[in-house]
Design an enzyme around this catalytic site. Structure first.
Site, short mmCIF file in Angstrom:
data_model
loop_
_atom_site.label_atom_id
_atom_site.label_comp_id
_atom_site.label_asym_id
_atom_site.label_seq_id
_atom_site.Cartn_x
_atom_site.Cartn_y
_atom_site.Cartn_z
N ASP A 51 0.85 -1.20 0.00
CA ASP A 51 0.00 0.00 0.00
C ASP A 51 0.88 1.25 0.00
O ASP A 51 0.40 2.36 -0.15
CB ASP A 51 -1.00 -0.02 1.16
CG ASP A 51 -0.34 0.03 2.52
OD1 ASP A 51 0.89 -0.19 2.60
OD2 ASP A 51 -1.05 0.27 3.51
N SER A 52 2.20 1.04 0.12
CA SER A 52 3.15 2.14 -0.07
C SER A 52 3.05 2.71 -1.48
O SER A 52 3.59 3.79 -1.75
CB SER A 52 4.57 1.64 0.20
OG SER A 52 4.86 0.49 -0.58
N GLU A 63 -1.95 -5.61 8.32
CA GLU A 63 -1.29 -5.03 9.49
C GLU A 63 -2.09 -5.33 10.75
O GLU A 63 -3.32 -5.20 10.74
CB GLU A 63 -1.20 -3.50 9.34
CG GLU A 63 -0.28 -3.06 8.23
CD GLU A 63 -0.09 -1.55 8.19
OE1 GLU A 63 -0.62 -0.83 9.07
OE2 GLU A 63 0.58 -1.08 7.26
N GLU A 106 8.25 -4.22 11.30
CA GLU A 106 8.77 -2.92 10.86
C GLU A 106 9.17 -2.08 12.06
O GLU A 106 8.40 -1.94 13.02
CB GLU A 106 7.68 -2.20 10.03
CG GLU A 106 8.10 -0.81 9.55
CD GLU A 106 7.22 -0.25 8.43
OE1 GLU A 106 6.36 -0.98 7.89
OE2 GLU A 106 7.41 0.94 8.10
O1 KIV Z 1 3.56 -1.17 1.75
C1 KIV Z 1 4.74 -1.57 1.84
O2 KIV Z 1 5.60 -1.29 1.00
C2 KIV Z 1 5.11 -2.38 3.00
C3 KIV Z 1 6.56 -2.68 3.17
C4 KIV Z 1 7.26 -1.51 3.74
C5 KIV Z 1 6.76 -3.86 3.99
O3 KIV Z 1 4.25 -2.74 3.76
NA NA Z 2 2.25 -1.73 3.56
#
Ligand code: KIV
Ligand code: NA
Length: 264
Positions: free
Chosen positions: A45-46, A116, A182
């Site tokens: 979701d990044s 999460e 994380e």
């Molecule tokens: O959304 C993302 O890229 C992540 C990674 C940082 C693990 O959750």
């Molecule tokens: Na993420």
């Protein structure tokens, strides 16, 4: 090479072989990372920040992530493709979580999902696993809860370390195939990695995790500015692309591109 599957990741843990995971959001990067031997790709979701230009993860939707998941799964053969469940698409109930995960698998072609949360997500993890959907759990600093957590900060310091270990154990017991941590103290991540049978994936969680993940734009130096301490830049993609674009513009301005060899 055959598709990477969950038992392979499990066997790597048992053999003490560490592996790398990267985010990918499109065709070229996914294909390049496959060629580089990366066994697991995450459509994070990044993408909210790194593709869509938001300044947090909260706005990105299932509908926005879906074509990215489809692109990555379509153009790779070997990596395990994990779709990240975005904020609001799974927390309400195991049923909501199930419907979102099914969409990512049916419409997106994902092989697994990531969500999460700790103990409170055990019902979601159980539901998915009971329906044949592999789940990676994400604990420690969970960016979708940044407002609740009071910003980007290390989790599991001091007495909170014991709680994190309990969370990891509960998620393993619920059937998660891996736990991502994380921004967790390295010593706590090491303890969790030793305590769990399933693989752990670290980001800002020290070197003792079974695997490591980075956002590709961070890893490759496409993103500039102040980066989190856990990032290492293995290339200067920003500089490389900027130089290419500048030279293209210069040559167009000077009339040296296109040349005769580019002209019909
Ligand atoms: O959304 C993302 O890229 C992540 C990674 C940082 C693990 O959750
Ligand atoms: Na993420």
């Amino acid at each position: 090479a055959p598709r990477v599957r969950i038992p392979h990741l499990q066997q790597m843990k048992e053999r003490g072989e560490k592996w790398a995971m990267l985010t990918a959001y499109d065709m070229y990067t996914a294909a390049i990372f496959e060629d580089a031997g990366i066994p697991v790709l995450l459509i994070g979701d990044s993408a909210s920040n790194n593709v869509f230009g938001n300044d947090s993860l909260l706005p990105v939707t299932v509908d926005e992530l879906m074509p990215l998941v489809r692109a990555v799964s379509r153009c790779t053969r070997r990596p395990l493709v994990i779709a990240d469940l975005p904020f609001g698409s799974y927390q309400a109930s195991p049923e909501q979580c199930f419907h979102t995960a099914v969409r990512f698998m049916k419409e997106g072609g994902a092989h697994a999902v990531k969500l999460e949360g700790g103990i409170e997500m055990v019902p979601q993890v159980r539901k998915l696993v009971s329906c044949g959907i592999p789940v990676m759990a994400h604990i420690g600093f969970t960016p979708q809860s940044e407002h609740q957590l009071g910003g980007f900060r290390v989790q599991g310091r001091g007495e909170d370390g014991a709680r994190l270990i309990e969370e990891a154990r509960a998620l393993e017991a619920a059937g998660a195939f891996a736990v991502l941590m994380e921004m967790v103290p390295g010593a706590v991540a090491a303890q969790i990695t030793a305590a769990l049978k399933i693989p752990t994936v670290g980001i800002g969680a020290g070197s003792d995790c079974d695997a490591q993940v980075l956002v590709w734009q961070d890893m490759a130096g496409l993103r500039t500015g102040k980066l989190p301490r856990f990032v290492k830049q293995y290339a200067d993609m920003h500089g490389l692309l900027q130089k290419a674009a500048r030279e293209f513009a210069e040559e167009v301005g000077a009339g040296t591109f296109p040349g005769p060899e580019h002209t019909f």
